[in-house]
Design a protein around this motif. Structure first.
Motif, PDB file in Angstrom:
ATOM      1  N   LEU A  95       0.852  -1.195   0.000  1.00 29.80           N
ATOM      2  CA  LEU A  95       0.000   0.000   0.000  1.00 29.80           C
ATOM      3  C   LEU A  95       0.879   1.234   0.000  1.00 29.80           C
ATOM      4  CD1 LEU A  95      -2.554  -0.858   2.860  1.00 29.80           C
ATOM      5  CD2 LEU A  95      -2.821  -1.281   0.407  1.00 29.80           C
ATOM      6  N   LEU A  96       0.453   2.247  -0.726  1.00 27.67           N
ATOM      7  CA  LEU A  96       1.055   3.573  -0.650  1.00 27.67           C
ATOM      8  C   LEU A  96      -0.038   4.503  -0.140  1.00 27.67           C
ATOM      9  CD1 LEU A  96       3.085   5.826  -1.087  1.00 27.67           C
ATOM     10  CD2 LEU A  96       2.506   5.802  -3.511  1.00 27.67           C
ATOM     11  N   ALA A  97       0.106   4.945   1.101  1.00 22.94           N
ATOM     12  CA  ALA A  97      -0.876   5.831   1.736  1.00 22.94           C
ATOM     13  C   ALA A  97      -0.308   7.243   1.727  1.00 22.94           C
ATOM     14  CB  ALA A  97      -1.155   5.362   3.161  1.00 22.94           C
ATOM     15  N   HIS A  98      -0.889   8.099   0.884  1.00 18.15           N
ATOM     16  CA  HIS A  98      -0.380   9.460   0.716  1.00 18.15           C
ATOM     17  C   HIS A  98      -1.419  10.481   1.197  1.00 18.15           C
ATOM     18  CE1 HIS A  98       2.089  12.639  -0.893  1.00 18.15           C
ATOM     19  NE2 HIS A  98       1.032  13.132  -1.523  1.00 18.15           N
ATOM     20  N   ASP A  99      -1.006  11.323   2.137  1.00 14.15           N
ATOM     21  CA  ASP A  99      -1.847  12.401   2.672  1.00 14.15           C
ATOM     22  C   ASP A  99      -3.124  11.909   3.356  1.00 14.15           C
ATOM     23  OD1 ASP A  99      -0.048  14.379   2.008  1.00 14.15           O
ATOM     24  OD2 ASP A  99      -1.041  14.924   0.132  1.00 14.15           O
ATOM     25  N   ILE A 100      -3.061  10.740   3.977  1.00 13.46           N
ATOM     26  CA  ILE A 100      -4.171  10.272   4.807  1.00 13.46           C
ATOM     27  C   ILE A 100      -3.926  10.856   6.188  1.00 13.46           C
ATOM     28  CG2 ILE A 100      -5.283   8.252   5.821  1.00 13.46           C
ATOM     29  CD1 ILE A 100      -4.556   6.764   3.232  1.00 13.46           C
ATOM     30  N   THR A 101      -4.728  11.828   6.577  1.00 16.71           N
ATOM     31  CA  THR A 101      -4.397  12.643   7.754  1.00 16.71           C
ATOM     32  C   THR A 101      -4.989  12.153   9.074  1.00 16.71           C
ATOM     33  OG1 THR A 101      -6.249  14.112   7.283  1.00 16.71           O
ATOM     34  CG2 THR A 101      -4.094  14.712   6.348  1.00 16.71           C
ATOM     35  N   VAL A 102      -5.945  11.266   9.035  1.00  9.92           N
ATOM     36  CA  VAL A 102      -6.613  10.817  10.255  1.00  9.92           C
ATOM     37  C   VAL A 102      -5.887   9.583  10.811  1.00  9.92           C
ATOM     38  CG1 VAL A 102      -8.795   9.981  11.236  1.00  9.92           C
ATOM     39  CG2 VAL A 102      -8.826  11.728   9.430  1.00  9.92           C
ATOM     40  N   PRO A 103      -5.299   9.701  12.002  1.00 10.14           N
ATOM     41  CA  PRO A 103      -4.538   8.580  12.568  1.00 10.14           C
ATOM     42  C   PRO A 103      -5.347   7.276  12.662  1.00 10.14           C
ATOM     43  CG  PRO A 103      -4.201  10.557  13.885  1.00 10.14           C
ATOM     44  CD  PRO A 103      -5.268  10.874  12.884  1.00 10.14           C
ATOM     45  N   MET A 104      -6.638   7.373  12.955  1.00  8.00           N
ATOM     46  CA  MET A 104      -7.455   6.166  13.060  1.00  8.00           C
ATOM     47  C   MET A 104      -7.562   5.454  11.713  1.00  8.00           C
ATOM     48  SD  MET A 104      -8.173   8.469  15.474  1.00  8.00           S
ATOM     49  CE  MET A 104      -9.457   9.545  14.923  1.00  8.00           C
ATOM     50  N   ASN A 105      -7.581   6.203  10.617  1.00 12.80           N
ATOM     51  CA  ASN A 105      -7.583   5.569   9.296  1.00 12.80           C
ATOM     52  C   ASN A 105      -6.266   4.849   9.040  1.00 12.80           C
ATOM     53  OD1 ASN A 105     -10.191   6.227   8.506  1.00 12.80           O
ATOM     54  ND2 ASN A 105      -9.573   8.167   7.604  1.00 12.80           N
ATOM     55  N   VAL A 106      -5.172   5.460   9.459  1.00 15.04           N
ATOM     56  CA  VAL A 106      -3.861   4.815   9.307  1.00 15.04           C
ATOM     57  C   VAL A 106      -3.820   3.536  10.143  1.00 15.04           C
ATOM     58  CG1 VAL A 106      -1.370   5.076   9.614  1.00 15.04           C
ATOM     59  CG2 VAL A 106      -2.741   7.015   8.788  1.00 15.04           C
ATOM     60  N   GLY A 107      -4.337   3.609  11.367  1.00 19.38           N
ATOM     61  CA  GLY A 107      -4.408   2.409  12.209  1.00 19.38           C
ATOM     62  C   GLY A 107      -5.222   1.314  11.558  1.00 19.38           C
ATOM     63  N   SER A 108      -6.318   1.695  10.925  1.00 15.91           N
ATOM     64  CA  SER A 108      -7.148   0.710  10.221  1.00 15.91           C
ATOM     65  C   SER A 108      -6.391   0.084   9.056  1.00 15.91           C
ATOM     66  CB  SER A 108      -8.435   1.360   9.718  1.00 15.91           C
ATOM     67  OG  SER A 108      -9.264   1.712  10.801  1.00 15.91           O
ATOM     68  N   LEU A 109      -5.566   0.877   8.373  1.00 12.66           N
ATOM     69  CA  LEU A 109      -4.769   0.319   7.264  1.00 12.66           C
ATOM     70  C   LEU A 109      -3.804  -0.745   7.785  1.00 12.66           C
ATOM     71  CD1 LEU A 109      -3.910   3.495   5.130  1.00 12.66           C
ATOM     72  CD2 LEU A 109      -5.760   1.823   4.783  1.00 12.66           C
ATOM     73  N   PHE A 110      -3.225  -0.516   8.950  1.00 13.52           N
ATOM     74  CA  PHE A 110      -2.337  -1.524   9.538  1.00 13.52           C
ATOM     75  C   PHE A 110      -3.116  -2.793   9.893  1.00 13.52           C
ATOM     76  CE2 PHE A 110       0.744   1.892  10.070  1.00 13.52           C
ATOM     77  CZ  PHE A 110       1.947   1.224   9.852  1.00 13.52           C
TER      78      PHE A 110
END
Length: 172
Positions: free
Chosen positions: A27-42
């Motif tokens: 995955l390339l996650a660019h400019d995803i600013t909400v930490p909870m969304n990043v946590g969900s990606l993990f």
């Protein structure tokens, strides 16, 4: 009692028998600013066998309490890299015969269920900002753009939810 909810330990016992994904996906996650969304990606990456997450732009990175809480600590063992320049990473991945797929609804995007890829095709799924989507620069570098057809009145969904649907589609 034949149909019972499994405990976490039951799941761990079956780990050796689990099938690996038929496709290598990053995955390339660019400019995803909400930490909870990043946590969900993990968490999605752990569940669906993502090989690596590239975090760029305004995307928050571990260690971060909000990422950790949402990821249920999967950021500790899902490989990730913080990158300065997503363009360079895309160019490098292309040299490694990785297909770059942007997840965005555009004038040229293909419905996810119509994607036809080789079984052993390496893929990097590009995800963009919650507000503005995948940037034009990254869209232009992508080999394919795909979207999840929407059945309701809204034309989008949460980036982590869309990622989960797309990765599941690519791995099944």
């Amino acid at each position: 009692m034949s149909n019972r909810q499994l405990e976490h330990t039951d799941h761990l016992e079956g780990q050796d028998k689990k099938k690996k994904s038929k496709r290598q996906i990053s995955l390339l996650a660019h400019d995803i600013t909400v930490p909870m969304n990043v946590g969900s990606l993990f968490r999605i990456s752990d569940a669906l066998g993502i090989e690596k997450i590239y975090l760029s732009g305004e995307t928050p990175t571990p260690p971060n309490n909000k990422i950790r809480k949402t990821s249920r600590s999967t950021e500790k063992y899902v490989p990730f890299e913080t990158i300065e320049n997503p363009v360079e990473v895309i160019q490098q991945l292309k040299q490694e015969n990785c297909l770059i797929i942007a997840l965005e609804i555009t004038s040229d995007s293909i419905p996810l269920q119509e994607l036809k890829l080789e079984q052993d095709q390496k893929v990097c799924l590009v995800l963009g900002s919650e507000n503005t989507g995948v940037s034009q620069e990254l869209l232009e570098l992508s080999d394919i753009t795909t979207h999840i057809p929407m059945l309701g009145k809204n034309s989008s969904m949460n980036v982590a939810t869309a990622c989960g649907i797309a990765v599941y589609g690519l791995t099944s």
